[in-house]
Write an enzyme that holds these catalytic residues in place. Structure first.
Site, short mmCIF file in Angstrom:
data_model
loop_
_atom_site.label_atom_id
_atom_site.label_comp_id
_atom_site.label_asym_id
_atom_site.label_seq_id
_atom_site.Cartn_x
_atom_site.Cartn_y
_atom_site.Cartn_z
N ASP A 35 -10.11 3.04 2.01
CA ASP A 35 -10.32 2.38 3.31
C ASP A 35 -11.06 3.30 4.28
O ASP A 35 -11.94 2.85 5.02
CB ASP A 35 -8.97 1.97 3.92
CG ASP A 35 -8.41 0.71 3.29
OD1 ASP A 35 -9.21 -0.07 2.72
OD2 ASP A 35 -7.19 0.49 3.38
N ASN A 56 -1.29 2.01 21.14
CA ASN A 56 -0.69 0.90 20.39
C ASN A 56 0.34 0.20 21.27
O ASN A 56 1.01 0.84 22.08
CB ASN A 56 -0.02 1.45 19.13
CG ASN A 56 0.32 0.35 18.16
OD1 ASN A 56 -0.51 -0.53 17.91
ND2 ASN A 56 1.51 0.38 17.60
N LYS A 87 0.80 -1.23 0.00
CA LYS A 87 0.00 0.00 0.00
C LYS A 87 0.84 1.28 0.00
O LYS A 87 0.44 2.28 -0.60
CB LYS A 87 -0.96 0.01 1.19
CG LYS A 87 -2.12 -0.98 1.02
CD LYS A 87 -3.12 -0.82 2.14
CE LYS A 87 -4.30 -1.74 1.95
NZ LYS A 87 -5.36 -1.51 2.94
P1 NAP Z 1 -0.77 -3.89 10.53
O1 NAP Z 1 -0.35 -2.66 9.82
O2 NAP Z 1 0.12 -5.06 10.53
O3 NAP Z 1 -1.04 -3.47 12.07
C1 NAP Z 1 -1.33 -4.45 13.05
C2 NAP Z 1 -1.73 -3.75 14.35
O4 NAP Z 1 -2.06 -4.78 15.31
C3 NAP Z 1 -0.60 -2.94 14.94
O5 NAP Z 1 -1.14 -1.84 15.63
C4 NAP Z 1 0.03 -3.94 15.93
O6 NAP Z 1 0.73 -3.34 16.99
C5 NAP Z 1 -1.21 -4.61 16.47
N1 NAP Z 1 -0.89 -5.91 17.07
C6 NAP Z 1 -0.56 -7.04 16.41
N2 NAP Z 1 -0.31 -8.04 17.31
C7 NAP Z 1 -0.47 -7.48 18.54
C8 NAP Z 1 -0.36 -7.99 19.86
N3 NAP Z 1 -0.03 -9.27 20.09
N4 NAP Z 1 -0.62 -7.15 20.90
C9 NAP Z 1 -0.96 -5.86 20.67
N5 NAP Z 1 -1.09 -5.33 19.44
C10 NAP Z 1 -0.84 -6.12 18.39
O7 NAP Z 1 -2.17 -4.41 10.01
P2 NAP Z 1 -3.42 -3.54 9.48
O8 NAP Z 1 -3.41 -3.49 8.01
O9 NAP Z 1 -3.48 -2.27 10.24
O10 NAP Z 1 -4.65 -4.51 9.87
C11 NAP Z 1 -5.03 -4.65 11.23
C12 NAP Z 1 -6.31 -5.46 11.33
O11 NAP Z 1 -7.37 -4.80 10.66
C13 NAP Z 1 -6.21 -6.85 10.68
O12 NAP Z 1 -6.90 -7.77 11.51
C14 NAP Z 1 -6.92 -6.69 9.35
O13 NAP Z 1 -7.51 -7.91 8.91
C15 NAP Z 1 -8.00 -5.68 9.73
N6 NAP Z 1 -8.43 -4.89 8.56
C16 NAP Z 1 -9.75 -4.96 8.21
C17 NAP Z 1 -10.20 -4.23 7.14
C18 NAP Z 1 -11.64 -4.32 6.73
O14 NAP Z 1 -11.98 -3.97 5.59
N7 NAP Z 1 -12.53 -4.74 7.62
C19 NAP Z 1 -9.32 -3.39 6.42
C20 NAP Z 1 -7.99 -3.32 6.83
C21 NAP Z 1 -7.56 -4.08 7.91
P3 NAP Z 1 2.31 -3.08 16.85
O15 NAP Z 1 2.46 -1.80 16.08
O16 NAP Z 1 2.79 -2.99 18.25
O17 NAP Z 1 2.90 -4.26 16.11
#
Ligand code: NAP
Length: 471
Positions: free
Chosen positions: A301, A351, A264
């Site tokens: 998004d 976060n 992205k």
């Molecule tokens: P990303 O950039 O990888 O970010 C992941 C986030 O989750 C970060 O804030 C990370 O914190 C946190 N995290 C992961 N493991 C963790 C843990 N064990 N404890 C605490 N925090 C944790 O991913 P993203 O693209 O933002 O996506 C995040 C979620 O949103 C996913 O589940 C994705 O499927 C969902 N999503 C849904 C849609 C939709 O259309 N509904 C669209 C986009 C995303 P750190 O920074 O500390 O690693």
């Protein structure tokens, strides 16, 4: 429009179906190898070989089908003036790729239409392909993954699945895939009174990995429902090849792209023009290709998040109080942007990795305070909107550990996760009487502007598509 396709190729059939042509498939079963050998011994030109093979196929089926139009096609690969057909074995494919890597080759695609045993139209297209350089280990890895499914392709590759093998291409998407649909439609349109058929727009979602993506089901459902010609495919592209692959695919005629993890941010930097939203969020998920191949990048998004919120909760008021966002990843950027745009007066950003939240705060609005992950519950009594943008609570991931007993029952709770549909957070919030919003609607709504831009019709987000995407 009714046509017989004298070919077993699933791809050729698919191209005709995507163009809204009702097609009957009949396999011609000709001995391609001996015809090719005999043409070579007669010093036939390289161009004449696929043309003659296409003619043999169309003629054979036309003989048995009076009054019907029959399309025969053939494609050969030409490298250093030598013709290559389908690879005979794994070893043959490895040897071929060692020759082709880092070099130019041509694909010659021939199309012949017969009617009442006579040729009534023919077209030959030549595409110039330049393959990246690969070492022996990379070739071996590719063949291990691709063989034997690749054995019916004359190049030893399916361009539609691995376009990143190529550094440059001069030609057209459909010619590469083996059927020159533009010229075929041009001829069929001349010979018919009905509304002219147009070349189907092709859109792809690029990610790494990509097999989990729901976007192809979604967009194909909308194409079918709107009775539009076109196609939407998924392509797995490794990060180092992403930007060049987009340029190559745009140059061969793709209309646009969706972009998902991990491309992205790169999608934003390769674009010729960027929307204000994508610029502010710092990433793009929707690319549109202009006629001159310029690329316009947008991020839908934030739109998808807000539309889902509005569609799901009738009386949510952004201005009613502060919001708490859990997470500071890619999705959090879009949520943050849309909440600020909607007029939320204050945002707490929380976060696990505090530095990531601080970085996000610097690029965003003055309305934001970063709070420690351990302190997230302390802010619950004063907020009216809570959004989980972390992956916590998703199937296969750890649970989101949060006690929402101090959250007001008038608050709205949204979770971006849609697998499961109802997360533990949403269940607990529902039990308290809060309005809750799941993630599936965001996924569906974010696709709407892209579909409208590429295919020209604004699609509906209905229960049927929700069911389909969840299957
Ligand atoms: P990303 O950039 O990888 O970010 C992941 C986030 O989750 C970060 O804030 C990370 O914190 C946190 N995290 C992961 N493991 C963790 C843990 N064990 N404890 C605490 N925090 C944790 O991913 P993203 O693209 O933002 O996506 C995040 C979620 O949103 C996913 O589940 C994705 O499927 C969902 N999503 C849904 C849609 C939709 O259309 N509904 C669209 C986009 C995303 P750190 O920074 O500390 O690693």
């Amino acid at each position: 429009m009714d046509l017989i396709l004298a070919s077993q190729s699933k791809m050729r059939r698919h191209i005709l179906e995507c163009s809204n042509i009702a097609v009957t498939i009949v396999s011609p079963n000709i001995d391609e190898e001996s015809i090719t050998k005999s043409l070579i011994s007669e010093n036939a030109s390289l161009r004449d070989i696929p043309d003659t093979l296409a003619e043999y196929k169309a003629k054979k089926i036309s003989n048995k089908n009076p009054g019907r139009s029959v399309l025969g096609c053939d494609q050969v690969l030409v490298f250093k003036n030598q013709i290559y057909g389908k690879p005979a074995s794994r070893k043959d494919l490895i040897e071929r790729l060692r020759l082709l890597q880092g070099q130019n080759h041509r694909l010659i695609t021939a199309n012949v239409i017969y009617k009442d045993t006579k040729p009534i139209w023919r077209h030959v297209a030549i595409t110039h392909m330049t393959m990246h350089s690969f070492n022996n280990t990379e070739i071996q890895d590719y063949v291990d993954r691709a063989w034997p499914s690749i054995s019916d392709s004359c190049g030893g590759y399916y361009f539609e699945k691995t376009p990143h093998l190529f550094s440059a291409v001069r030609g057209n998407w459909f010619d590469i895939l083996g059927l020159s649909i533009g010229p075929v439609l041009g001829f069929l349109n001349q010979t018919s009174e009905r509304k002219p058929l147009t070349v189907p727009p092709i859109v792809a979602v690029l990610g790494h990995p990509i097999s989990h993506s729901k976007s192809p089901q979604m967009h194909r459902y909308w194409l079918n429902k709107s009775k539009l010609n076109g196609d939407y495919i998924a392509i797995d592209v490794p990060p180092k090849h992403f930007s060049n692959t987009i340029k190559v695919l745009a140059s061969v005629g793709l209309s646009g792209f969706n972009v998902t993890i991990p491309h992205k941010e790169a999608a934003l930097t390769l674009a010729d023009k960027v929307s204000t939203t994508a610029d502010k969020i710092g990433s793009a998920n929707t690319l549109t290709v202009a006629k001159n191949c310029d690329i316009y990048a947008d991020n839908t998004d934030a739109y998808g998040f807000m539309e889902n919120l509005r569609a799901s909760s009738l009386n949510w008021d952004a201005k009613s109080g502060p919001a708490l966002i859990l997470g500071a990843g890619g999705a959090a950027r879009a949520v943050l942007f849309s909440l600020v745009e909607a007029g939320v007066p204050k945002i707490y950003l929380c976060n696990r990795t505090r530095a990531r939240a601080e970085e996000l705060m610097e690029t965003s609005s003055l309305l934001i305070d970063v709070i420690d992950w351990e302190d997230k519950e302390l802010w619950l009594p004063q907020i009216t909107t809570l959004v989980n943008t972390t992956s916590l609570g998703m199937i296969g991931k750890p649970a989101l550990d949060i006690n929402i007993s101090t959250l007001s029952k008038n608050a709205l709770v949204a979770d971006l996760i849609y697998s499961p549909l109802e997360t533990d957070l949403l269940r607990a919030a529902s039990k308290k009487g809060c309005q809750v919003v799941g993630g599936i609607g965001m996924l569906l709504h974010q696709g709407v502007p892209g579909f409208e831009g590429w295919f020209g019709v604004r699609p509906n987000v209905d229960e049927e598509i929700e069911r389909l995407v969840l299957e």
